[in-house]
Design a protein around this motif. Structure first.
Motif, short mmCIF file in Angstrom:
data_model
loop_
_atom_site.label_atom_id
_atom_site.label_comp_id
_atom_site.label_asym_id
_atom_site.label_seq_id
_atom_site.Cartn_x
_atom_site.Cartn_y
_atom_site.Cartn_z
N HIS A 9 2.90 4.80 -3.88
CA HIS A 9 2.69 5.70 -4.97
C HIS A 9 3.78 6.60 -5.14
O HIS A 9 3.56 7.76 -5.41
CB HIS A 9 1.26 6.29 -4.93
N HIS A 63 2.45 -2.22 -3.36
CA HIS A 63 3.20 -0.83 -4.14
C HIS A 63 2.78 0.37 -3.33
O HIS A 63 1.87 0.27 -2.32
CB HIS A 63 2.46 -0.67 -5.60
N TYR A 91 -8.46 6.06 -3.13
CA TYR A 91 -9.44 5.02 -3.94
C TYR A 91 -10.69 5.15 -3.46
O TYR A 91 -10.94 5.12 -2.16
CB TYR A 91 -8.87 3.63 -3.49
N HIS A 98 0.16 -0.52 -0.35
CA HIS A 98 -1.29 -1.68 -0.29
C HIS A 98 -1.10 -2.38 -1.71
O HIS A 98 -0.34 -2.27 -2.65
CB HIS A 98 -2.31 -0.46 -0.16
FE FE2 Z 1 -2.33 2.01 -5.41
#
Ligand code: FE2
Length: 166
Positions: free
Chosen positions: A82, A80, A89, A137
């Motif tokens: 964003h 996916h 992250y 990612h």
């Molecule tokens: Fe993500």
């Protein structure tokens, strides 16, 4: 709000105001790496009572969100991006195997896009990674994990396209 969270929110606000692009996000990733290398900060920001997606803070002016995630079992997401946003992250506990992808075919509302793996790497506690707009990612978590994520906008309100392996 804990002092640690309030300081983090203020620091993010200042950094993103002064340096709104990818460079500012890298500065925030560094900040998160320093914060999460201290177990006391992990306990404060992501206590084990945290749910799978707890919104800790949303900035009224800039729109960015600080989230805490705690998964008590394996958790895998498909490839996916964003949408119109970026995300950072920051691993707090456990280990995430991350895959980055190259886009082979665009996605649309009707049809999943096609991707191929470009890189695989591990996020261990105290490691933070920036995903800029359009970066694709997928995280694989084989055991319990906790993380802090910062998103450019509240992604729960954004419709995203699907991607699958080419
Ligand atoms: Fe993500």
């Amino acid at each position: 709000m804990s002092e640690i969270l309030s300081n983090l929110a203020q620091d993010c606000h200042r950094i993103l105001s002064e340096t709104p692009g990818p460079d500012g996000r890298e500065k925030i990733a560094e900040l998160l790496q320093n914060l999460l290398s201290d177990p006391a900060n992990v306990e404060t920001l992501v206590p084990l009572t945290t749910g799978e997606r707890d919104l800790l803070y949303q900035d009224a002016e800039l729109g960015f969100c600080i989230l805490a995630h705690n998964y008590d079992s394996p958790k895998t997401s498909p490839p996916h991006d964003h949408g119109p946003s970026w995300a950072i992250y920051a691993q707090a506990r456990g280990e995430t195997e991350m895959r980055d992808y190259d886009k082979i075919e665009d996605a649309s509302a009707e049809k999943a896009g096609k991707v191929q793996v470009s890189r695989t790497y591990r996020l261990n506690p105290g490691v933070a990674h920036v995903y800029n707009e359009g970066d694709l990612h997928s995280p694989t978590r084989e055991g319990p994990t906790s993380l802090v994520r910062i998103e450019g906008t509240d992604m729960s309100k954004v419709k995203r396209f699907r991607y699958e392996l080419a």
